[in-house]
Design a protein around this motif. Structure first.
Motif, PDB file in Angstrom:
ATOM      1  N   GLN A 156       3.862 -36.372  16.844  1.00 11.44           N
ATOM      2  CA  GLN A 156       4.101 -35.037  16.274  1.00 11.44           C
ATOM      3  C   GLN A 156       2.960 -34.576  15.363  1.00 11.44           C
ATOM      4  OE1 GLN A 156       7.593 -34.879  13.825  1.00 11.44           O
ATOM      5  NE2 GLN A 156       6.908 -36.462  12.419  1.00 11.44           N
ATOM      6  N   GLU A 157       2.071 -35.487  14.998  1.00 13.00           N
ATOM      7  CA  GLU A 157       0.931 -35.133  14.154  1.00 13.00           C
ATOM      8  C   GLU A 157      -0.316 -34.791  14.966  1.00 13.00           C
ATOM      9  OE1 GLU A 157       0.505 -38.647  11.863  1.00 13.00           O
ATOM     10  OE2 GLU A 157       2.271 -38.284  10.605  1.00 13.00           O
ATOM     11  N   LEU A 158      -0.236 -34.937  16.301  1.00 15.97           N
ATOM     12  CA  LEU A 158      -1.417 -34.753  17.151  1.00 15.97           C
ATOM     13  C   LEU A 158      -1.566 -33.304  17.611  1.00 15.97           C
ATOM     14  CD1 LEU A 158      -1.063 -37.917  19.435  1.00 15.97           C
ATOM     15  CD2 LEU A 158      -2.445 -37.675  17.351  1.00 15.97           C
ATOM     16  N   ALA A 159      -2.790 -32.912  17.855  1.00 14.23           N
ATOM     17  CA  ALA A 159      -3.082 -31.618  18.480  1.00 14.23           C
ATOM     18  C   ALA A 159      -3.132 -31.847  19.989  1.00 14.23           C
ATOM     19  CB  ALA A 159      -4.402 -31.063  17.966  1.00 14.23           C
ATOM     20  N   ILE A 160      -2.177 -31.283  20.693  1.00 16.30           N
ATOM     21  CA  ILE A 160      -2.035 -31.547  22.124  1.00 16.30           C
ATOM     22  C   ILE A 160      -2.928 -30.614  22.943  1.00 16.30           C
ATOM     23  CG2 ILE A 160      -0.407 -31.614  24.051  1.00 16.30           C
ATOM     24  CD1 ILE A 160      -0.053 -33.839  21.961  1.00 16.30           C
ATOM     25  N   GLU A 161      -3.684 -31.227  23.852  1.00 21.45           N
ATOM     26  CA  GLU A 161      -4.528 -30.477  24.773  1.00 21.45           C
ATOM     27  C   GLU A 161      -3.891 -30.505  26.159  1.00 21.45           C
ATOM     28  OE1 GLU A 161      -8.872 -31.400  24.156  1.00 21.45           O
ATOM     29  OE2 GLU A 161      -8.000 -33.039  22.983  1.00 21.45           O
ATOM     30  N   GLU A 162      -4.444 -29.722  27.061  1.00 24.12           N
ATOM     31  CA  GLU A 162      -3.909 -29.662  28.429  1.00 24.12           C
ATOM     32  C   GLU A 162      -3.882 -31.037  29.084  1.00 24.12           C
ATOM     33  OE1 GLU A 162      -2.149 -27.677  31.585  1.00 24.12           O
ATOM     34  OE2 GLU A 162      -2.782 -26.772  29.681  1.00 24.12           O
ATOM     35  N   LYS A 163      -4.922 -31.816  28.860  1.00 27.82           N
ATOM     36  CA  LYS A 163      -5.014 -33.141  29.484  1.00 27.82           C
ATOM     37  C   LYS A 163      -3.982 -34.126  28.925  1.00 27.82           C
ATOM     38  CE  LYS A 163      -8.573 -34.757  26.261  1.00 27.82           C
ATOM     39  NZ  LYS A 163      -9.951 -35.263  26.118  1.00 27.82           N
ATOM     40  N   ASP A 164      -3.362 -33.792  27.795  1.00 27.92           N
ATOM     41  CA  ASP A 164      -2.382 -34.689  27.170  1.00 27.92           C
ATOM     42  C   ASP A 164      -0.962 -34.470  27.689  1.00 27.92           C
ATOM     43  OD1 ASP A 164      -4.357 -35.743  25.431  1.00 27.92           O
ATOM     44  OD2 ASP A 164      -4.096 -34.033  24.086  1.00 27.92           O
TER      45      ASP A 164
END
Length: 319
Positions: free
Chosen positions: A197-205
């Motif tokens: 929940q602390e991560l910045a999610i990218e398309e590849k994630d």
């Protein structure tokens, strides 16, 4: 006399990957489990003490072997299995096995024989492993293991072994601490959720994140999806499941109108990769109509209030 003439200590329910033999061992009977390691306070205490001394000597020799070979042997990780049968009806015997387990784990923890993703040697005492439940799930599902490892790479929070060794180290270290009060190495799905929940999610994630969320659902731990922000919206911002909406397919014009009028609603539109986690359609055209009408009514009310305020100010100026 089978114990005396064959090196059988270590071939059945013994605690490490080494076989110990001595012709000086004494047994109660001709069976593998009759080697006496603790006395009964009557007539066999000397035999038990003698057997323990032989094992202590063997432990010193094994320690020397490990110190000499650990960094040069291929697959040295197999040197460090330890799972002594510490749960015993005989408390003295259980205490003895606990002592062996504790001493060997303390030794193994210092060894730099784990390998990270770049094949760099790292000390065992700093690596994290999967808890037994998560390890078992990953052992059965390569996709889940890949997803969790991708998350580890993304977060760069914990030191872990390379992916091909993840199951081995998890099982091995979990055995080390199976009867202990706690295991300083383990990561649970809760630990992972809290970090995600602390991560910045990218398309590849999205792929690995969906796999982890799917595991949470399938393992009946759905409350984690409401406790932690794990599901991305259309802009890949993480939200808690309870607040999210699964929209029908909306036209671009309608979507633009909603973004302008009720951005707080469109913020909750679940990413299409995660539609299967919110199976029911929870936002359709009747909802669109209601939200636009509500916005329009509120806007008109605000406009009327503003006009009345302006009229009142103008009248006051004239007076």
């Amino acid at each position: 006399q089978i114990y005396i003439y064959l090196p059988l200590l270590g071939t059945e329910k013994w605690g490490f990957n080494y076989i110990v033999h001595s012709s000086l061992f004494t047994c109660d009977k001709d069976s593998r489990d009759s080697l006496r390691l603790v006395g009964n306070g009557q007539n066999n205490d000397d035999q038990a003490e003698s057997n323990r001394k032989i094992i202590a000597l063997a432990n010193k020799l094994i320690n020397q072997f490990i110190d000499q070979k650990a960094l040069t042997l291929q697959d040295a990780k197999y040197l460090v299995r330890s799972a002594f049968p510490t749960n015993q009806a005989d408390q003295k015997l259980g205490n003895y096995y606990n002592e062996l387990q504790t001493n060997w784990v303390k030794k193994y923890e210092t060894l730099m024989i784990a390998e990270d993703s770049n094949n760099n040697k790292i000390a065992i005492n700093i690596i994290k492993v999967l808890d037994p439940k998560l390890c078992d799930a990953c052992k059965k599902d390569d996709n889940l293991l890949n997803a969790i490892f991708d998350m580890f790479t993304k977060s760069n929070t914990w030191r872990v072994s390379k992916k091909s060794d993840m199951i081995y180290w998890s099982e091995t270290i979990n055995r080390w601490y199976c009867d202990a009060e706690g295991n300083p190495h383990t990561l649970t799905i809760t630990d992972i959720a809290n970090r995600i929940q602390e991560l910045a999610i990218e398309e590849k994630d999205l792929s690995w994140l969906h796999e982890i969320c799917l595991y949470i659902v399938n393992s009946q731990q759905n409350t984690l999806l409401d406790k932690y922000a794990l599901i991305p919206n259309e802009e890949r911002q993480l939200q808690k499941k309870a607040s999210m909406l699964h929209p029908v397919e909306l036209s671009p014009i309608v979507k633009n109108v909603l973004n302008l009028m009720v951005p707080e609603k469109t913020k909750l539109f679940v990413n299409n990769v995660f539609y299967d986690l919110l199976e029911d359609i929870t936002y359709d055209y009747p909802n669109v109509k209601t939200d636009i009408s509500t916005f329009t009514n509120n806007h008109n009310t605000a406009q009327n209030a503003a006009r009345n305020e302006m009229k009142l100010c103008k009248k006051n100026d004239i007076d």
